[in-house]
Design a protein around this motif. Structure first.
Motif, PDB file in Angstrom:
ATOM      1  N   SER A  88       0.810  -1.219   0.000  1.00 19.36           N
ATOM      2  CA  SER A  88       0.000   0.000   0.000  1.00 19.36           C
ATOM      3  C   SER A  88       0.846   1.272   0.000  1.00 19.36           C
ATOM      4  O   SER A  88       0.307   2.380  -0.010  1.00 19.36           O
ATOM      5  N   GLN A  89       2.167   1.121   0.015  1.00 21.64           N
ATOM      6  CA  GLN A  89       3.036   2.298   0.080  1.00 21.64           C
ATOM      7  C   GLN A  89       2.931   3.144  -1.199  1.00 21.64           C
ATOM      8  O   GLN A  89       2.754   2.609  -2.294  1.00 21.64           O
ATOM      9  N   PHE A  90       3.064   4.457  -1.028  1.00 22.41           N
ATOM     10  CA  PHE A  90       3.142   5.382  -2.149  1.00 22.41           C
ATOM     11  C   PHE A  90       4.624   5.605  -2.417  1.00 22.41           C
ATOM     12  O   PHE A  90       5.350   6.163  -1.586  1.00 22.41           O
ATOM     13  N   LEU A  91       5.090   5.141  -3.581  1.00 15.02           N
ATOM     14  CA  LEU A  91       6.523   5.106  -3.862  1.00 15.02           C
ATOM     15  C   LEU A  91       6.894   6.163  -4.901  1.00 15.02           C
ATOM     16  O   LEU A  91       6.324   6.213  -5.987  1.00 15.02           O
ATOM     17  N   VAL A  92       7.895   6.978  -4.537  1.00 16.21           N
ATOM     18  CA  VAL A  92       8.337   8.087  -5.387  1.00 16.21           C
ATOM     19  C   VAL A  92       9.816   7.918  -5.711  1.00 16.21           C
ATOM     20  O   VAL A  92      10.629   7.669  -4.817  1.00 16.21           O
ATOM     21  N   GLY A  93      10.143   8.070  -6.986  1.00 13.81           N
ATOM     22  CA  GLY A  93      11.537   8.009  -7.401  1.00 13.81           C
ATOM     23  C   GLY A  93      11.966   9.301  -8.069  1.00 13.81           C
ATOM     24  O   GLY A  93      11.138  10.166  -8.387  1.00 13.81           O
TER      25      GLY A  93
END
Length: 403
Positions: A321-326
């Motif tokens: 459920s994590q919101f992942l940003v790169g």
């Protein structure tokens, strides 16, 4: 760093015996990193001098629409005072002032400023026991609550009349704590855990030399501050960087190599709601690290390299459920490369910056980025300070996770 750091606080002081406590209240606001201006009702000057509060706040104290002692005085603009403030705190708030606030009576500078204020208004009642319990006072409390004002409840104790009971103004320390908690509880990322990586990594060749890059870590540190200021609890994992941060909601872990950053990121990822990987991790590292310093020779030196662990991809593979940003730092085919990275690494959002843009990249205080979302949105931004870029990023993430 206090949640009040950088806040502009307007303190309204009315004519109650508890006005003597405002000297300490101003001091505590200043100690928290806030800027303070004071407005007094004319009668409040009988309880504490403007000179005391002016000295402590390092700002002029206002009590009338003009300075009566100066024939050339200019008008004290109540509208400007109200717009200046991030917070308006009225302490002590007497029964008289509370009645005026609830009914809109405007007969002094403090009341005119209150009626013009656009910021949150806190009030700390202070009066005798029977006044505090009187139905008209209770009606004032109820009306002010309906208007969106926030009451800092009085406490029980010895009152100026000699009676013991409810009506004593909250102590300055308790007022500050109340406001801090109230602000924190209303912040958009309150209760969220944010993982951030920042800075470069150094991959050892021998005990002296390494493979690295020019990343300063400033962007990641600014993102950490922006997330904390939005109420999140932040785990900041940084490679070698001179950047520093002091904030009660930020825990800093310093690492050197990509492997160390990989391990720390995986250690915290399961308990994370939002992960923002802004670190410039080395893509390659020496396959073999010399135990001693490699001596200079006449012949050339060949170092065999191998790929480092891809932290972002590995987290994308296990995220739930994590919101992942790169982040993507590109020099050619920027947009297409960033979109490819977004898809291949299972990201929700990617931040693109190009070394071709003047004022962007490593070692500068500005950045020019483009936000690309999983839904295909491409949001271009002009050149801004890294502080502003960080705030824009956190605002966008907040919008997405609350959508």
């Amino acid at each position: 760093m206090s949640i009040l750091s950088g806040k502009k606080i307007l303190l309204g002081v009315t004519a109650g015996i508890a006005a003597y406590k405002t000297a300490n209240l101003v001091r505590l606001f200043i100690k928290s990193g806030a800027e303070v201006k004071v407005i007094m009702t004319p009668a409040a000057k009988d309880f504490i001098t403007p000179l005391t509060l002016s000295t402590l706040s390092k700002n002029q104290v206002h009590s009338s629409f003009t300075n009566e002692e100066d024939e050339n005085a200019v008008w004290n603009n109540h509208v400007e005072l109200g717009l200046w403030a991030d917070l308006f705190v009225i302490a002590p708030a007497t029964a008289n002032t509370l009645a005026k606030m609830s009914s809109g009576v405007c007969d002094n500078l403090l009341m005119a400023t209150y009626l013009s204020a656009k910021c949150p208004v806190y009030f700390a009642p202070a009066m005798d026991l029977d006044m505090y319990k009187h139905k008209s006072t209770k009606n004032s409390f109820a009306k002010l609550s309906e208007y969106g004002n926030i009451m800092i409840p009085a406490t029980s104790g010895e009152l100026a009349s000699g009676l013991v009971g409810e009506g004593r103004m909250a102590e300055p320390e308790d007022i500050v704590e109340f406001i801090e908690k109230d602000i924190l509880n209303k912040l958009p990322l309150k209760g969220k855990h944010v993982l951030i990586t920042a800075g470069p990594t150094y991959e050892a060749i021998d005990p002296v030399r390494f493979i690295g890059n020019h990343s300063s870590g400033k962007m990641g540190f600014e993102i950490a501050k922006a997330a904390a200021n939005a109420g999140a609890e932040v785990e900041l994992i940084t490679g070698p960087s001179k950047e520093m941060v002091s904030h009660s909601l930020i825990n800093v872990t310093r690492v050197v190599s990509g492997d160390e950053m990989y391990n720390e990121a995986h250690k915290h990822f399961n308990s994370t709601d939002i992960a923002i990987l802004s670190a410039a991790v080395a893509d390659y590292k020496p396959k073999f690290v010399a135990n001693q310093k490699i001596k200079k020779k006449d012949s050339s030196l060949t170092i065999e390299l191998e790929k480092t662990k891809d932290i972002l991809r590995s987290l994308g593979e296990i995220k739930s459920s994590q919101f992942l940003v790169g982040f993507a730092l590109e020099t050619n085919d920027e947009l297409e490369n960033a979109k490819g990275k977004l898809q291949s690494k299972n990201l929700d959002l990617i931040v693109l910056n190009s070394l071709n843009d003047k004022g962007a990249g490593f070692g500068v205080s500005t950045n020019k980025v483009t936000f690309i979302t999983k839904a295909g949105e491409v949001l271009e931004n002009g050149l801004k300070s890294k502080t502003e870029v960080a705030e824009d990023l956190i605002a966008l993430i907040t919008t997405k996770i609350h959508a």
